[in-house]
Design a protein around this motif. Structure first.
Motif, PDB file in Angstrom:
ATOM      1  N   VAL A  70      48.971  32.920  35.139  1.00 40.23           N
ATOM      2  CA  VAL A  70      48.117  34.109  35.005  1.00 40.23           C
ATOM      3  C   VAL A  70      47.171  34.209  36.193  1.00 40.23           C
ATOM      4  N   PHE A  71      46.505  33.102  36.520  1.00 47.01           N
ATOM      5  CA  PHE A  71      45.592  33.086  37.671  1.00 47.01           C
ATOM      6  C   PHE A  71      46.363  33.385  38.953  1.00 47.01           C
ATOM      7  N   PHE A  72      47.538  32.755  39.087  1.00 48.86           N
ATOM      8  CA  PHE A  72      48.315  32.955  40.313  1.00 48.86           C
ATOM      9  C   PHE A  72      48.730  34.413  40.464  1.00 48.86           C
ATOM     10  N   ALA A  73      49.158  35.040  39.374  1.00 43.93           N
ATOM     11  CA  ALA A  73      49.589  36.440  39.447  1.00 43.93           C
ATOM     12  C   ALA A  73      48.437  37.335  39.896  1.00 43.93           C
ATOM     13  N   GLU A  78      45.949  40.366  44.505  1.00 43.74           N
ATOM     14  CA  GLU A  78      44.875  40.633  45.476  1.00 43.74           C
ATOM     15  C   GLU A  78      45.371  40.387  46.899  1.00 43.74           C
ATOM     16  N   TYR A  79      46.132  39.314  47.068  1.00 45.60           N
ATOM     17  CA  TYR A  79      46.600  38.964  48.405  1.00 45.60           C
ATOM     18  C   TYR A  79      47.562  40.000  48.965  1.00 45.60           C
ATOM     19  N   LEU A  80      48.559  40.385  48.193  1.00 44.41           N
ATOM     20  CA  LEU A  80      49.596  41.267  48.733  1.00 44.41           C
ATOM     21  C   LEU A  80      49.051  42.647  49.075  1.00 44.41           C
ATOM     22  N   ARG A  81      47.990  43.077  48.385  1.00 44.73           N
ATOM     23  CA  ARG A  81      47.392  44.374  48.731  1.00 44.73           C
ATOM     24  C   ARG A  81      46.626  44.297  50.049  1.00 44.73           C
ATOM     25  N   ALA A  82      46.032  43.144  50.307  1.00 47.03           N
ATOM     26  CA  ALA A  82      45.283  42.974  51.555  1.00 47.03           C
ATOM     27  C   ALA A  82      46.166  42.520  52.705  1.00 47.03           C
ATOM     28  N   HIS A  83      47.313  41.932  52.384  1.00 47.95           N
ATOM     29  CA  HIS A  83      48.182  41.366  53.422  1.00 47.95           C
ATOM     30  C   HIS A  83      49.639  41.751  53.162  1.00 47.95           C
ATOM     31  N   ILE A 101      43.209  32.104  50.369  1.00 57.91           N
ATOM     32  CA  ILE A 101      42.690  31.245  49.308  1.00 57.91           C
ATOM     33  C   ILE A 101      41.345  30.646  49.700  1.00 57.91           C
ATOM     34  N   ASP A 102      41.192  30.299  50.975  1.00 59.04           N
ATOM     35  CA  ASP A 102      39.913  29.762  51.459  1.00 59.04           C
ATOM     36  C   ASP A 102      38.749  30.696  51.138  1.00 59.04           C
ATOM     37  N   PRO A 106      37.237  32.942  43.248  1.00 57.08           N
ATOM     38  CA  PRO A 106      37.651  32.272  42.008  1.00 57.08           C
ATOM     39  C   PRO A 106      38.412  30.965  42.229  1.00 57.08           C
ATOM     40  N   ALA A 107      38.930  30.730  43.446  1.00 59.75           N
ATOM     41  CA  ALA A 107      39.702  29.510  43.709  1.00 59.75           C
ATOM     42  C   ALA A 107      38.839  28.373  44.230  1.00 59.75           C
ATOM     43  N   ARG A 108      37.541  28.603  44.397  1.00 57.60           N
ATOM     44  CA  ARG A 108      36.693  27.569  44.993  1.00 57.60           C
ATOM     45  C   ARG A 108      36.527  26.346  44.102  1.00 57.60           C
ATOM     46  N   ALA A 109      36.848  26.475  42.843  1.00 55.36           N
ATOM     47  CA  ALA A 109      36.762  25.325  41.941  1.00 55.36           C
ATOM     48  C   ALA A 109      37.833  24.282  42.249  1.00 55.36           C
ATOM     49  N   ILE A 110      38.848  24.671  43.027  1.00 49.48           N
ATOM     50  CA  ILE A 110      39.914  23.741  43.415  1.00 49.48           C
ATOM     51  C   ILE A 110      39.889  23.659  44.944  1.00 49.48           C
ATOM     52  N   PRO A 111      39.049  22.797  45.512  1.00 53.32           N
ATOM     53  CA  PRO A 111      38.814  22.811  46.963  1.00 53.32           C
ATOM     54  C   PRO A 111      40.037  22.486  47.812  1.00 53.32           C
ATOM     55  N   TYR A 112      41.019  21.788  47.242  1.00 47.89           N
ATOM     56  CA  TYR A 112      42.213  21.415  48.004  1.00 47.89           C
ATOM     57  C   TYR A 112      43.333  22.449  47.891  1.00 47.89           C
ATOM     58  N   LEU A 113      43.103  23.528  47.163  1.00 43.10           N
ATOM     59  CA  LEU A 113      44.186  24.483  46.902  1.00 43.10           C
ATOM     60  C   LEU A 113      44.728  25.115  48.182  1.00 43.10           C
TER      61      LEU A 113
END
Length: 252
Positions: A70-73, A78-83, A101-102, A106-113
């Motif tokens: 769900v998060f990935f979708a 968001e990514y495909l609209r900007a890129h 992702i950097d 919302p992805a900052r909780a997983i710093p290695y992502l």
């Protein structure tokens, strides 16, 4: 009049509308009877978005595993609209997904992502890289080998990370053989492709300096002088050789 309207529709307008559900159908897209092609464009738009999301899912399976579908979708949308794609080969879509992702709050909780995304894209690039012929075993018996420069294979790559990304990647993709915990810290990842499937191998942080020197044409011995103290040079060179990473040995 119809021709003038069509000319006013730019490629960017079309791409933005195709990737954004809330955008109206671009002016100039009409059916044979002259009416706006809303239904046809909606079908096209849905197919484009679904195809790009599927490409990201297939290209970044560890990232999806770490954040959930769900998060990935949502992140992929968001990514495909900007890129939108810049390359005709859909298999190489997502070149700047890690950088996205950097900066994706919302992805900052997983710093290695983001580093996992970099690793996955590097593995994919290696898979699609041109074939090459590694040097023969006899070439490696040259007594002056360490005074020679080497040429690295197109499928060979390396990247640094502040995290143990190779172990995280194996755990996320279900290929971890070391239990269900991840230990370690910063590492440099070496990617080789001995046959058809790329392999990621972790080495101590700073190993990339050796490879940077080799890539710039320095002698093997001089490059080895840049190795971090914890680097096992025998294991390192064995990985390069068994992985087909060296395709030529040249005099300097």
């Amino acid at each position: 009049m119809r021709q003038t309207v069509r000319q006013a529709m730019t490629q960017q307008t079309f791409i933005t509308a195709a990737l954004t559900p809330e955008q109206p159908v671009p002016d100039g897209l009409i059916t044979p009877d002259g009416r706006p092609a809303s239904k046809r464009f909606d079908v096209y738009r849905n197919n484009v978005v679904v195809s790009l999301k599927e490409a990201l899912e297939q290209g970044f399976p560890a990232v999806q595993s770490l954040v959930g579908p769900v998060f990935f979708a949502a992140m992929a949308g968001e990514y495909l609209r900007a890129h939108p794609p810049k390359h005709p080969v859909i298999a190489l879509y997502g070149a700047d997904f890690a950088e996205f992702i950097d900066n994706f709050a919302p992805a900052r909780a997983i710093p290695y992502l983001a580093d996992i995304a970099r690793l996955e894209y590097a593995l994919r690039q290696s898979y699609h890289a041109a074939d090459s012929q590694p040097v023969t075993q006899s070439a490696l018996s040259d007594p002056l080998l360490f005074t020679r420069a080497v040429r690295l294979a197109p499928a060979f790559a390396w990247l640094p990370s502040a995290y143990p990304v190779t172990a995280i990647h194996r755990l996320a993709t279900g290929t971890c053989r070391d239990g269900k915990t991840v230990q370690g810290g910063a590492e440099d990842v070496v990617i080789t492709r001995p046959a058809y499937d790329p392999i990621a191998t972790a080495f101590p942080a700073g190993t990339g300096a050796v490879l940077d020197a080799l890539a710039s044409g320095e002698a093997l011995g001089d490059a080895a002088e840049l190795a971090p103290p914890r680097l096992d040079l025998t294991r390192f060179l064995t990985t390069l050789l068994s992985g087909g990473a060296i395709v030529a040995i040249n005099e300097i």
